[in-house]
Design a protein around this motif. Structure first.
Motif, PDB file in Angstrom:
ATOM      1  N   UNK A  21       1.138  -1.375   0.186  1.00 30.62           N
ATOM      2  CA  UNK A  21       0.394   0.213   0.184  1.00 30.62           C
ATOM      3  C   UNK A  21       0.987   1.143  -0.472  1.00 30.62           C
ATOM      4  N   UNK A  22       0.652   1.999   0.858  1.00 30.77           N
ATOM      5  CA  UNK A  22       1.205   3.306   1.222  1.00 30.77           C
ATOM      6  C   UNK A  22       3.138   3.246   1.725  1.00 30.77           C
ATOM      7  N   UNK A  23       2.912   1.508   2.069  1.00 26.04           N
ATOM      8  CA  UNK A  23       4.675   1.710   2.699  1.00 26.04           C
ATOM      9  C   UNK A  23       5.268   0.778   1.569  1.00 26.04           C
ATOM     10  N   UNK A  24       6.375   0.580   1.974  1.00 24.59           N
ATOM     11  CA  UNK A  24       7.328  -0.199   1.447  1.00 24.59           C
ATOM     12  C   UNK A  24       8.192  -1.276   2.244  1.00 24.59           C
ATOM     13  N   UNK A  25       8.652  -2.154   2.123  1.00 21.09           N
ATOM     14  CA  UNK A  25       9.820  -2.888   2.540  1.00 21.09           C
ATOM     15  C   UNK A  25      10.864  -3.280   2.220  1.00 21.09           C
ATOM     16  N   UNK A  26      12.090  -2.386   3.218  1.00 16.88           N
ATOM     17  CA  UNK A  26      13.690  -3.121   2.312  1.00 16.88           C
ATOM     18  C   UNK A  26      14.853  -4.171   2.494  1.00 16.88           C
ATOM     19  N   UNK A  27      15.052  -4.954   2.062  1.00 20.35           N
ATOM     20  CA  UNK A  27      16.134  -5.291   2.844  1.00 20.35           C
ATOM     21  C   UNK A  27      17.182  -5.422   1.666  1.00 20.35           C
ATOM     22  N   UNK A  28      18.643  -5.805   2.617  1.00 23.85           N
ATOM     23  CA  UNK A  28      19.512  -5.986   1.646  1.00 23.85           C
ATOM     24  C   UNK A  28      20.644  -6.752   2.292  1.00 23.85           C
ATOM     25  N   UNK A  29      21.716  -7.064   1.762  1.00 19.18           N
ATOM     26  CA  UNK A  29      23.019  -8.104   2.541  1.00 19.18           C
ATOM     27  C   UNK A  29      24.064  -7.273   2.189  1.00 19.18           C
ATOM     28  N   UNK A  30      25.230  -7.209   2.519  1.00 17.70           N
ATOM     29  CA  UNK A  30      26.087  -6.554   2.355  1.00 17.70           C
ATOM     30  C   UNK A  30      27.462  -7.335   3.457  1.00 17.70           C
ATOM     31  N   UNK A  31      27.889  -7.666   2.493  1.00 21.13           N
ATOM     32  CA  UNK A  31      29.127  -7.749   3.335  1.00 21.13           C
ATOM     33  C   UNK A  31      30.377  -7.276   3.270  1.00 21.13           C
ATOM     34  N   UNK A  32      31.034  -8.297   3.751  1.00 20.42           N
ATOM     35  CA  UNK A  32      32.640  -7.643   4.987  1.00 20.42           C
ATOM     36  C   UNK A  32      33.397  -7.767   3.602  1.00 20.42           C
ATOM     37  N   UNK A  33      34.575  -7.396   3.492  1.00 24.50           N
ATOM     38  CA  UNK A  33      35.930  -7.148   2.300  1.00 24.50           C
ATOM     39  C   UNK A  33      36.754  -7.374   3.041  1.00 24.50           C
ATOM     40  N   UNK A  34      36.859  -8.445   4.250  1.00 23.93           N
ATOM     41  CA  UNK A  34      37.476  -9.406   4.800  1.00 23.93           C
ATOM     42  C   UNK A  34      37.815 -10.333   4.622  1.00 23.93           C
ATOM     43  N   UNK A  35      36.273 -11.109   3.960  1.00 26.68           N
ATOM     44  CA  UNK A  35      35.752 -12.377   3.484  1.00 26.68           C
ATOM     45  C   UNK A  35      34.894 -12.316   5.561  1.00 26.68           C
ATOM     46  N   UNK A  36      34.005 -13.600   4.988  1.00 26.14           N
ATOM     47  CA  UNK A  36      33.379 -14.366   6.467  1.00 26.14           C
ATOM     48  C   UNK A  36      32.888 -14.118   7.337  1.00 26.14           C
TER      49      UNK A  36
END
Length: 75
Positions: A37-52
């Motif tokens: 409706x008038x709202x939205x949900x956002x999800x994102x993944x971010x990864x460490x540059x050092x790995x793991x």
């Protein structure tokens, strides 16, 4: 990319992404959105540059706020 990052991405795509799709999220990895409706949900993944490691970020927005801000900035 590191092997650990590749393994995390594979697991997220195999396990998490189908669950997001069942919950009506659209988008492509690593960014997903769902309109409600008038709202939205956002999800994102971010990864460490050092790995793991990775982080999942979630947010909720409103179309009303976005439109209101745009209109007030043009006046």
């Amino acid at each position: 990319m590191s092997e650990s990052r590749d393994n995390m991405i594979s697991a997220i795509k195999e396990i998490v992404v189908p669950t997001f799709r069942n919950m009506r999220f659209r988008g492509s990895f690593p960014h997903f959105r769902r309109e409600r409706g008038e709202q939205f949900d956002l999800l994102t993944f971010q990864f460490s540059s050092w790995g793991g490691r990775f982080a999942a970020a979630a947010g909720i927005g409103s179309w009303f706020i976005s439109i209101e801000r745009k209109e007030s900035s043009t006046q």
